[in-house]
Scaffold this active site. Structure first.
Site, PDB file in Angstrom:
ATOM      1  N   GLU A 306      19.533  22.898   3.376  1.00  0.00           N
ATOM      2  CA  GLU A 306      20.635  23.485   3.764  1.00  0.00           C
ATOM      3  C   GLU A 306      21.229  24.628   3.210  1.00  0.00           C
ATOM      4  O   GLU A 306      22.329  24.988   3.162  1.00  0.00           O
ATOM      5  CB  GLU A 306      21.634  22.373   3.865  1.00  0.00           C
ATOM      6  N   HIS A 330      21.178  17.908  11.026  1.00  0.00           N
ATOM      7  CA  HIS A 330      21.615  17.417   9.677  1.00  0.00           C
ATOM      8  C   HIS A 330      21.834  18.589   8.803  1.00  0.00           C
ATOM      9  O   HIS A 330      22.751  18.918   8.256  1.00  0.00           O
ATOM     10  CB  HIS A 330      20.373  16.527   9.191  1.00  0.00           C
ATOM     11  N   GLU A 331      20.836  19.631   8.780  1.00  0.00           N
ATOM     12  CA  GLU A 331      20.974  20.641   7.902  1.00  0.00           C
ATOM     13  C   GLU A 331      22.164  21.547   8.337  1.00  0.00           C
ATOM     14  O   GLU A 331      23.015  22.355   7.428  1.00  0.00           O
ATOM     15  CB  GLU A 331      19.708  21.458   7.979  1.00  0.00           C
ATOM     16  N   HIS A 334      25.481  20.339   6.969  1.00  0.00           N
ATOM     17  CA  HIS A 334      25.813  20.419   5.603  1.00  0.00           C
ATOM     18  C   HIS A 334      26.575  21.627   5.394  1.00  0.00           C
ATOM     19  O   HIS A 334      27.056  21.679   4.449  1.00  0.00           O
ATOM     20  CB  HIS A 334      24.324  20.656   4.941  1.00  0.00           C
ATOM     21  N   GLU A 353      25.186  13.919   1.341  1.00  0.00           N
ATOM     22  CA  GLU A 353      24.160  13.450   2.447  1.00  0.00           C
ATOM     23  C   GLU A 353      24.859  12.197   3.301  1.00  0.00           C
ATOM     24  O   GLU A 353      24.515  12.242   4.399  1.00  0.00           O
ATOM     25  CB  GLU A 353      23.114  12.890   1.555  1.00  0.00           C
ATOM     26  N   ASP A 408      15.041  13.527  -8.736  1.00  0.00           N
ATOM     27  CA  ASP A 408      14.037  13.779  -8.088  1.00  0.00           C
ATOM     28  C   ASP A 408      13.346  12.346  -7.738  1.00  0.00           C
ATOM     29  O   ASP A 408      12.600  11.974  -6.653  1.00  0.00           O
ATOM     30  CB  ASP A 408      12.841  14.457  -8.554  1.00  0.00           C
ATOM     31  N   TYR A 416      22.507   8.400   2.027  1.00  0.00           N
ATOM     32  CA  TYR A 416      22.164   8.807   3.584  1.00  0.00           C
ATOM     33  C   TYR A 416      22.764   7.912   4.480  1.00  0.00           C
ATOM     34  O   TYR A 416      23.900   8.117   4.955  1.00  0.00           O
ATOM     35  CB  TYR A 416      20.749   9.479   3.930  1.00  0.00           C
TER      36      TYR A 416
HETATM   37  N1  BES Z   1      19.728  18.360   0.752  1.00  0.00           N
HETATM   38  C1  BES Z   1      18.767  17.596   1.518  1.00  0.00           C
HETATM   39  C2  BES Z   1      17.427  17.546   0.879  1.00  0.00           C
HETATM   40  C3  BES Z   1      17.430  17.265  -0.670  1.00  0.00           C
HETATM   41  C4  BES Z   1      18.441  16.403  -1.206  1.00  0.00           C
HETATM   42  C5  BES Z   1      16.761  17.957  -1.657  1.00  0.00           C
HETATM   43  C6  BES Z   1      18.336  15.823  -2.581  1.00  0.00           C
HETATM   44  C7  BES Z   1      16.831  17.463  -3.031  1.00  0.00           C
HETATM   45  C8  BES Z   1      17.696  16.569  -3.639  1.00  0.00           C
HETATM   46  C9  BES Z   1      18.249  17.890   2.874  1.00  0.00           C
HETATM   47  O1  BES Z   1      19.583  18.267   3.711  1.00  0.00           O
HETATM   48  C10 BES Z   1      18.040  16.606   3.401  1.00  0.00           C
HETATM   49  O2  BES Z   1      18.817  15.592   3.389  1.00  0.00           O
HETATM   50  N2  BES Z   1      16.736  16.487   4.107  1.00  0.00           N
HETATM   51  C11 BES Z   1      16.233  15.273   4.596  1.00  0.00           C
HETATM   52  C12 BES Z   1      16.727  15.577   6.063  1.00  0.00           C
HETATM   53  C13 BES Z   1      16.650  14.295   6.767  1.00  0.00           C
HETATM   54  C14 BES Z   1      17.562  13.219   6.371  1.00  0.00           C
HETATM   55  C15 BES Z   1      17.181  14.575   8.300  1.00  0.00           C
HETATM   56  C16 BES Z   1      14.685  15.373   4.541  1.00  0.00           C
HETATM   57  O3  BES Z   1      14.135  16.790   3.953  1.00  0.00           O
HETATM   58  O4  BES Z   1      14.052  14.634   4.896  1.00  0.00           O
HETATM   59 ZN    ZN Z   2      20.970  16.483   3.515  1.00  0.00          ZN
END
Ligand code: BES
Ligand code: ZN
Length: 635
Positions: A306, A330-331, A334, A353, A408, A416
């Site tokens: 996002e 989703h993005e 955010h 999330e 990570d 979520y």
């Molecule tokens: N912000 C997140 C990605 C993220 C979270 C990166 C924690 C590093 C640490 C992004 O918004 C996200 O949630 N992406 C998901 C999207 C899905 C849930 C629709 C993804 O990448 O799968």
């Molecule tokens: Zn997210």
């Protein structure tokens, strides 16, 4: 704390009460030899507002603005230049600025034209190395000259061969959670918000874009200027450079990508403007001016990120039928939950999330209708269940204790889907209109602030818990936030569109009908996913052959369907799908899609050999994070 101790090179710096010292709760910084550190650390309690993932000291000296000047060198695979950091002293005697770094080469630090003494501590594996700068008494800005390492954890360098166009190299950053420090020395904590300006110097043929104001008509001259006037946390600083082109989708929305996929991307995501308008209608005005998408090469390790004004998006969701566009919702969401109201530490990630996942469902319902929402909610609930069935109890808690852990490695559906289900329960209890009003006010109350779980609970106590004391209790709320699993009586998503899928699956499994007689002509992608994800764990080779013959699953061009199918194939050793599996693993770097496949392969010796071969072939093209989280499965 004393800077003398920090400078003592023989000792390892351990910030016992967390990386961010001088918090309101605890201020002691203790330096101990490596051996003693673990025991001591275990004795010190967890503090909720403490950012355990940053060495920086914003409670003493807080950085407020960055000015970057970086040259992009594709041959050396480095970013080099300088960053000026404006700061404020939070205490009168503050004389040291501590920044986070990882694998950076620091050449000098300057204030008011004078070189400053600095110390780069020994690196910690997860958190990098603290850079301590002794501040002259009247300065309010320092400039750090540095360059990044080719192995920077937050940067991926792609050769021309790894791009769609094959002609030019490509670079993108991914800072969340703690990787901004691998390309900028800064206070890498979501508690610290900065505005920024940047000058990015690139080869002339390429375009640079950032999480800032981007001008699609900027001349391509290799020097690009950016400004982000709203204060954002470091994990939202982002840069990409490549042979990028722009296509408008709506008044405030557009897409950047390589030319070959630009039209397909703009068509797939053409509803972005409607999503933006629908979200504003319920949850308050969009605060970030434009909302554009950047479509990355398939090695992008996430579905989306996002980055403000410019979400970074995997190309693996361009399915041709808008079936996977909830990622965009989703993005976009955010922009409210995450970018406007931000988690203060990674323990509070669920505030980003969970709220965003809740909003995603609401946006999908507003733009595509209730049936689509119902299906997505059921699939989300099943993903959550898979994690509840496998994660340790402590990892099922929304406000998770991450002290000493690499964020990570802790990525799951809990923040979520459990977070979203919690908000869904609040919605059901107080009524949708009232809950929407609450969310609108919440986004206003904490706009451009970083908040902890405890801040959120106090806010609930002043709002919903007071107004609806007959319907809500603090005990129930604490159960959601601090206990593993789900509270009894949690909402149960249901979808009528899945009833016929259940029947078809059962009829086929019991031998009542052949696969070719399943009436699936009108099934949408979500129904296929539901069909596949709920097959029994063990299937015979004959059954898999029959399914594959009837529906061409091995050749599905929908990356989510292909993922679900390939996972079944690995678990049942269905070899005809393996060439496709190999190609899938080598061409996609999105962890959500590849990690479960590597994990499943690693469960058997033959599978591991396959995984090792695919990984060896794919590794050069993978993002550092994809390498990191999958490496263990091929060892
Ligand atoms: N912000 C997140 C990605 C993220 C979270 C990166 C924690 C590093 C640490 C992004 O918004 C996200 O949630 N992406 C998901 C999207 C899905 C849930 C629709 C993804 O990448 O799968
Ligand atoms: Zn997210």
């Amino acid at each position: 704390m004393t800077i003398k101790k920090l400078m003592a090179g023989l000792l390892t710096l351990i910030v016992i009460s967390g990386c961010n010292e001088s918090s309101t709760k605890t201020t002691e910084l203790i330096v101990v030899a490596d051996k003693e550190s673990k025991q001591l650390e275990a004795q010190v309690a967890h503090h909720n507002a403490q950012d355990y993932h940053s060495f920086s000291n914003p409670d003493a000296v807080k950085v407020t603005h960055l000015n970057l000047d970086l040259s992009v060198d594709f041959t050396q695979q480095t970013l080099s230049g300088h960053v000026s950091l404006d700061f404020q002293r939070m205490t009168p005697d503050a004389d040291t600025l501590i920044l986070d770094t990882r694998d950076l080469v620091i050449s000098k630090v300057v204030a008011d034209g004078n070189d400053l003494a600095f110390n780069l501590a020994n690196a910690d594996n997860f958190f990098g190395a603290a850079l301590s700068i002794k501040l002259p008494s009247h300065s309010s800005q320092v400039t750090v000259y540095y360059n990044t390492s080719p192995k920077a954890s937050g940067v991926q360098w792609l050769t021309p061969a790894q791009t769609a166009g094959k002609k030019y190299p490509f670079l993108f950053t991914q800072a969340q959670a703690i990787h901004a420090r691998s390309f900028i020395p800064l206070q890498d904590s979501p508690q610290v918000r900065v505005t920024y300006e940047a000058t990015i110097r690139t080869p002339k043929a390429l375009l640079a874009v950032m999480s800032a104001a981007n001008d699609p008509d900027t001349p391509r001259d290799g020097v690009y200027e950016f400004s982000m006037p709203q204060a954002i946390p470091s994990y939202l600083i982002a840069l990409a450079v490549g042979d990028l082109h722009f296509k408008a989708m709506g008044e405030r929305t557009g897409v950047y990508s390589e030319i070959g996929i630009l039209d397909a991307a703009a068509a797939e995501f053409e509803d972005t403007e409607s999503m933006l308008i629908a979200t504003e209608k319920n949850f308050g005005a969009y605060s970030w001016d434009r909302y554009d998408l950047l479509i990355l090469p398939p090695s992008f390790p996430f579905g989306g990120m996002e980055n403000p004004r410019l979400s970074f998006i995997t190309p693996t969701v361009i399915a041709g039928d808008k079936s996977l566009v909830s990622l965009i919702a989703h993005e976009l969401a955010h922009s409210w939950s995450g970018n406007t109201v931000t988690n203060a530490t990674w323990r509070d990630l669920w505030l980003n999330e969970g709220f965003t996942t809740y909003l995603t469902y609401r946006i999908m319902e507003m733009v595509y209708g209730e049936e689509r929402f119902d299906m997505e909610a059921v699939l989300g609930r099943q993903d959550l269940q898979a994690d509840l069935d496998t994660l340790k109890p402590n990892d099922q808690i929304l406000a998770i204790n991450l002290k000493g852990r690499d964020p990570d490695e802790v990525f799951s559906n809990i923040p979520y889907e459990k977070g979203a289900l919690f908000l869904r329960e609040l919605e059901h209890k107080v009524g949708r209109a009232n809950f929407d009003q609450f969310l609108l006010e919440y986004f206003k109350a904490f706009a451009f602030q970083s908040i902890t779980t405890d801040d959120f609970i106090s806010y609930l106590e002043q709002t919903l818990l007071q107004d609806y004391s007959d319907k809500l209790s603090k005990q129930r709320i604490e159960e959601w936030i601090f206990e593993p699993g789900l509270p009894k009586g949690a909402p149960v998503p249901k979808s009528d569109a899945f009833t016929s899928v259940d029947k078809a699956r059962n009829d086929w499994l019991s031998g009542t009908i052949a696969a070719s007689n399943i009436d699936s002509d009108n099934w949408v992608v979500h129904q296929w996913l539901y069909f596949l994800n709920n097959l029994p764990a063990e299937l015979s080779s004959a059954q898999l052959t029959e399914l594959d013959k009837a529906f061409g699953l091995t050749n599905s061009t929908n990356n989510e369907i292909a993922h679900s199918w390939l996972l079944i194939c690995v678990n049942n050793w269905y070899q005809p799908a393996f060439p496709r599996l190999n190609e899938y693993l080598v061409s996609i770097g999105r962890n959500k899609l590849v990690k479960p496949l590597y994990k499943a392969l690693s469960a058997t010796p033959e599978g591991k050999v396959m995984a090792q071969k695919a990984f060896a072939k794919a590794k050069d093209g993978y993002h550092p994070l994809t390498v990191k989280v999958n490496e263990k499965f091929v060892k």
